[in-house]
Design a protein around this motif. Structure first.
Motif, PDB file in Angstrom:
ATOM      1  N   LYS A 112       0.728  -1.264   0.039  1.00 16.85           N
ATOM      2  CA  LYS A 112      -0.077  -0.017  -0.015  1.00 16.85           C
ATOM      3  C   LYS A 112       0.942   1.123   0.070  1.00 16.85           C
ATOM      4  CE  LYS A 112      -0.138   0.428   4.982  1.00 16.85           C
ATOM      5  NZ  LYS A 112      -0.950   0.697   6.133  1.00 16.85           N
ATOM      6  N   VAL A 123       2.199   4.266  -1.886  1.00 20.09           N
ATOM      7  CA  VAL A 123       2.449   4.690  -2.863  1.00 20.09           C
ATOM      8  C   VAL A 123       3.914   5.036  -3.672  1.00 20.09           C
ATOM      9  CG1 VAL A 123       1.704   7.059  -4.332  1.00 20.09           C
ATOM     10  CG2 VAL A 123       0.285   6.149  -2.653  1.00 20.09           C
ATOM     11  N   THR A 173      -8.084   6.543  -3.893  1.00 25.05           N
ATOM     12  CA  THR A 173      -7.157   6.872  -5.003  1.00 25.05           C
ATOM     13  C   THR A 173      -7.535   6.593  -6.699  1.00 25.05           C
ATOM     14  OG1 THR A 173      -4.823   6.483  -5.448  1.00 25.05           O
ATOM     15  CG2 THR A 173      -5.806   4.499  -5.004  1.00 25.05           C
ATOM     16  N   TYR A 197       0.405   1.426  -7.305  1.00 27.64           N
ATOM     17  CA  TYR A 197      -0.452   1.041  -6.129  1.00 27.64           C
ATOM     18  C   TYR A 197      -1.850   1.497  -6.549  1.00 27.64           C
ATOM     19  CZ  TYR A 197      -3.118   2.083  -2.130  1.00 27.64           C
ATOM     20  OH  TYR A 197      -4.339   2.140  -1.244  1.00 27.64           O
ATOM     21  N   ASN A 228       2.443   8.283   5.902  1.00 30.86           N
ATOM     22  CA  ASN A 228       1.101   9.103   6.119  1.00 30.86           C
ATOM     23  C   ASN A 228       1.113  10.177   7.182  1.00 30.86           C
ATOM     24  OD1 ASN A 228       0.172   5.797   5.528  1.00 30.86           O
ATOM     25  ND2 ASN A 228      -0.803   7.223   4.270  1.00 30.86           N
ATOM     26  N   PHE A 277       3.102  10.229  11.207  1.00 29.64           N
ATOM     27  CA  PHE A 277       4.206  10.889  11.278  1.00 29.64           C
ATOM     28  C   PHE A 277       3.930  11.941  12.315  1.00 29.64           C
ATOM     29  CE2 PHE A 277       7.486  14.060  10.679  1.00 29.64           C
ATOM     30  CZ  PHE A 277       8.548  13.082   9.882  1.00 29.64           C
ATOM     31  N   THR A 309       6.685  18.083   8.191  1.00 29.13           N
ATOM     32  CA  THR A 309       6.831  19.062   7.003  1.00 29.13           C
ATOM     33  C   THR A 309       5.579  19.048   6.107  1.00 29.13           C
ATOM     34  OG1 THR A 309       9.076  18.440   6.647  1.00 29.13           O
ATOM     35  CG2 THR A 309       7.944  19.315   4.846  1.00 29.13           C
ATOM     36  N   ARG A 327      -7.904  16.472   2.699  1.00 30.08           N
ATOM     37  CA  ARG A 327      -8.369  14.932   2.615  1.00 30.08           C
ATOM     38  C   ARG A 327      -9.633  14.950   3.499  1.00 30.08           C
ATOM     39  NH1 ARG A 327      -5.355  15.430  -0.758  1.00 30.08           N
ATOM     40  NH2 ARG A 327      -3.349  14.242  -1.292  1.00 30.08           N
ATOM     41  N   TYR A 344     -10.696  12.556   6.394  1.00 24.07           N
ATOM     42  CA  TYR A 344     -10.086  11.712   7.449  1.00 24.07           C
ATOM     43  C   TYR A 344     -11.018  11.071   8.225  1.00 24.07           C
ATOM     44  CZ  TYR A 344      -5.768  14.333   6.481  1.00 24.07           C
ATOM     45  OH  TYR A 344      -4.513  14.782   5.725  1.00 24.07           O
TER      46      TYR A 344
HETATM   47  C1  UD1 Z   1      -2.647   8.214  -0.414  1.00 25.86           C
HETATM   48  C2  UD1 Z   1      -3.929   7.751  -1.283  1.00 25.86           C
HETATM   49  C3  UD1 Z   1      -4.795   6.686  -0.412  1.00 25.86           C
HETATM   50  C4  UD1 Z   1      -3.675   5.534  -0.079  1.00 25.86           C
HETATM   51  C5  UD1 Z   1      -2.785   6.089   0.582  1.00 25.86           C
HETATM   52  C6  UD1 Z   1      -1.524   4.832   0.869  1.00 25.86           C
HETATM   53  C7  UD1 Z   1      -4.983   9.434  -2.643  1.00 25.86           C
HETATM   54  C8  UD1 Z   1      -5.913  10.600  -2.612  1.00 25.86           C
HETATM   55  N1  UD1 Z   1      -4.821   9.047  -1.468  1.00 25.86           N
HETATM   56  O1  UD1 Z   1      -3.344   8.833   0.834  1.00 25.86           O
HETATM   57  O2  UD1 Z   1      -5.720   6.304  -1.496  1.00 25.86           O
HETATM   58  O3  UD1 Z   1      -4.530   4.536   0.469  1.00 25.86           O
HETATM   59  O4  UD1 Z   1      -2.019   7.015   0.065  1.00 25.86           O
HETATM   60  O5  UD1 Z   1      -0.775   5.437   1.990  1.00 25.86           O
HETATM   61  O6  UD1 Z   1      -4.146   9.355  -3.508  1.00 25.86           O
HETATM   62  N2  UD1 Z   1       1.118  15.109   4.305  1.00 25.86           N
HETATM   63  C9  UD1 Z   1       2.284  16.220   4.745  1.00 25.86           C
HETATM   64  N3  UD1 Z   1       3.472  15.660   5.254  1.00 25.86           N
HETATM   65  C10 UD1 Z   1       3.656  14.520   5.720  1.00 25.86           C
HETATM   66  C11 UD1 Z   1       2.716  13.347   5.080  1.00 25.86           C
HETATM   67  C12 UD1 Z   1       1.718  13.838   4.501  1.00 25.86           C
HETATM   68  O7  UD1 Z   1       2.275  17.031   4.273  1.00 25.86           O
HETATM   69  O8  UD1 Z   1       4.821  14.089   6.501  1.00 25.86           O
HETATM   70  C13 UD1 Z   1       0.178  15.371   3.417  1.00 25.86           C
HETATM   71  C14 UD1 Z   1       0.093  15.001   2.134  1.00 25.86           C
HETATM   72  O9  UD1 Z   1       0.612  15.572   1.381  1.00 25.86           O
HETATM   73  C15 UD1 Z   1      -1.404  14.917   2.084  1.00 25.86           C
HETATM   74  C16 UD1 Z   1      -2.024  14.557   3.381  1.00 25.86           C
HETATM   75  O10 UD1 Z   1      -0.975  14.870   4.176  1.00 25.86           O
HETATM   76  O11 UD1 Z   1      -1.878  15.759   1.617  1.00 25.86           O
HETATM   77  C17 UD1 Z   1      -2.148  13.067   3.704  1.00 25.86           C
HETATM   78  O12 UD1 Z   1      -1.202  12.300   3.254  1.00 25.86           O
HETATM   79  P1  UD1 Z   1      -1.011  10.820   3.471  1.00 25.86           P
HETATM   80  O13 UD1 Z   1      -1.223  10.340   4.914  1.00 25.86           O
HETATM   81  O14 UD1 Z   1       0.269  10.193   2.938  1.00 25.86           O
HETATM   82  O15 UD1 Z   1      -2.036  10.091   2.570  1.00 25.86           O
HETATM   83  P2  UD1 Z   1      -2.595  10.395   1.168  1.00 25.86           P
HETATM   84  O16 UD1 Z   1      -1.369  10.669   0.299  1.00 25.86           O
HETATM   85  O17 UD1 Z   1      -3.706  11.345   1.062  1.00 25.86           O
END
Ligand code: UD1
Length: 341
Positions: A86, A88, A128, A151, A201, A205, A218, A233, A235
């Motif tokens: 899972k 990406v 996604t 993915y 995610n 983090f 970040t 997003r 949540y």
């Molecule tokens: C994505 C996919 C989701 C998938 C998941 C698996 C999309 C819309 N969603 O979730 O279907 O199951 O990956 O991991 O494609 N962020 C930060 N800083 C960080 C981490 C994240 O700013 O250190 C931001 C990201 O840019 C994003 C949000 O937080 O805007 C959520 O990120 P994350 O938790 O990685 O999930 P998605 O990328 O939305």
């Protein structure tokens, strides 16, 4: 007591679903190869449901081992298929691994479900599949746009495999649940998310950063076309998400005939920016969080959140817990992990 196979049942969403299945009177049978989960989840489950669930430590791609499990268990009525790769970013590095693992494990499971007359399948899909949507909120009729990663492509292809297979006369009925962004942990803090290495995610983090295991968060970009410039997003609390699986199984059980397929969004219907999540974490936990603004992360969708009417009316399910609930529970879980380390 209806027996349900739960592949990936020791994982984050899988373990919470095992709890809700048991509470609803099902007998969950976990299949997990522990490649991205930990056996401690089984102990956590025992504390919540009172007995350790049956668990087969096998790989869902291993046809012979899976068949042996079906034969041993006998009267299985269905399966929830969580087990999959899972990440990406990793999928871009290892596309063949992703296609092989995610597609093959589904085919093995479906083949055995037909053979052993276990007709009800719930599949873990993802928002996604909508790619970068043009219209918000996204509903189940929104177009499936080109996948942004291998993915995402595996989720689209798996949905298509299930759709095609259930449209011909096979004793197989299925529902794909398109998850938005799962967060949180069980309120007992006996089970939760266990990312290996640095979490990709946002919420894990944040919680690891808040205990000092990671540097300040970040924020990946603040120049998007959103209220504060950071990505939006939807949540969804993992306990709410887990309950949607029980509803899906109950719907499948009632569905007439031998062919049935449907798709439901599983989100809250609300969008929050990254900066709002950081603020909500501080409010929910009283913990100050350091963060900095960084560049955009490649492949990120600007904004996505769910339309929830279909799951409300069709599944009889809606989210009950808030973003704050999710962040508070994720924090409680992180503190427990840190204290036990
Ligand atoms: C994505 C996919 C989701 C998938 C998941 C698996 C999309 C819309 N969603 O979730 O279907 O199951 O990956 O991991 O494609 N962020 C930060 N800083 C960080 C981490 C994240 O700013 O250190 C931001 C990201 O840019 C994003 C949000 O937080 O805007 C959520 O990120 P994350 O938790 O990685 O999930 P998605 O990328 O939305």
């Amino acid at each position: 007591m209806k027996k349900i196979i739960v592949t990936g049942g020791a994982g984050f969403i899988g373990s919470h679903t095992v709890v809700e299945l048991a509470a609803a009177g099902f007998t969950p049978v976990i299949v997990d190869n522990f490649s991205n989960s930990d056996r401690s989840a089984l102990e956590g489950l025992k504390k919540i449901i009172g007995s350790e669930p049956v668990c087969y430590a096998i790989d869902g791609n291993d046809y012979a081992a899976m068949e042996e499990m079906f034969r041993k268990e006998g009267d299985v009525v269905g399966a929830i298929h969580f087990a999959a790769y899972k990440a990406v970013g990793e999928s871009v590095q290892k596309p063949i691994d992703y296609f092989r693992n995610n597609l093959n494990s589904l085919l093995v499971l479906m083949d055995l479900m037909v053979k052993y007359k276990a007709p009800n399948l719930v599949f873990s899909s993802s928002c996604t599949v909508y790619g970068q949507p043009e219209k918000l909120p996204v509903n189940e009729q929104s177009p499936i746009l080109p996948a942004q990663s291998p993915y995402g492509s595996t989720k689209q292809i798996c949905e298509e495999i299930i759709k095609q297979t259930t449209s011909v006369k096979q004793p197989l009925k299925a529902i794909s649940l398109r998850y938005f962004n799962p967060i949180g942990a069980h309120p007992s803090a006996n089970i939760g998310e266990l990312p290996i290495g640095t979490p990709n995610n946002l919420v894990p983090f944040i919680t690891q950063s808040a205990v000092g295991l990671r540097p300040p968060v970040t924020v990946f970009g603040n120049d998007y076309n959103t209220p504060d410039g950071s990505c939006v997003r939807d949540y969804i609390h993992v306990v709410d998400l887990a309950k949607a699986h029980v509803k899906a199984l109950q719907l499948l059980d009632k569905a007439e005939g031998t062919t049935y397929y449907d798709v439901f969004n599983v989100g809250t219907g609300r969008g929050n920016t990254v900066l709002e999540v950081i603020k909500a974490f501080e409010e929910a936990t009283g913990k100050k969080l350091g963060y900095k603004i960084g560049p955009r992360r490649s492949g990120d969708v600007e904004k996505i959140y769910a339309e929830v009417e279909k799951s409300r009316d069709g599944l009889g399910w809606q989210a009950e817990l808030s973003l704050q609930d999710g962040l508070r529970d994720a924090w409680r879980w992180q503190q427990k992990l840190t204290n036990n380390a």
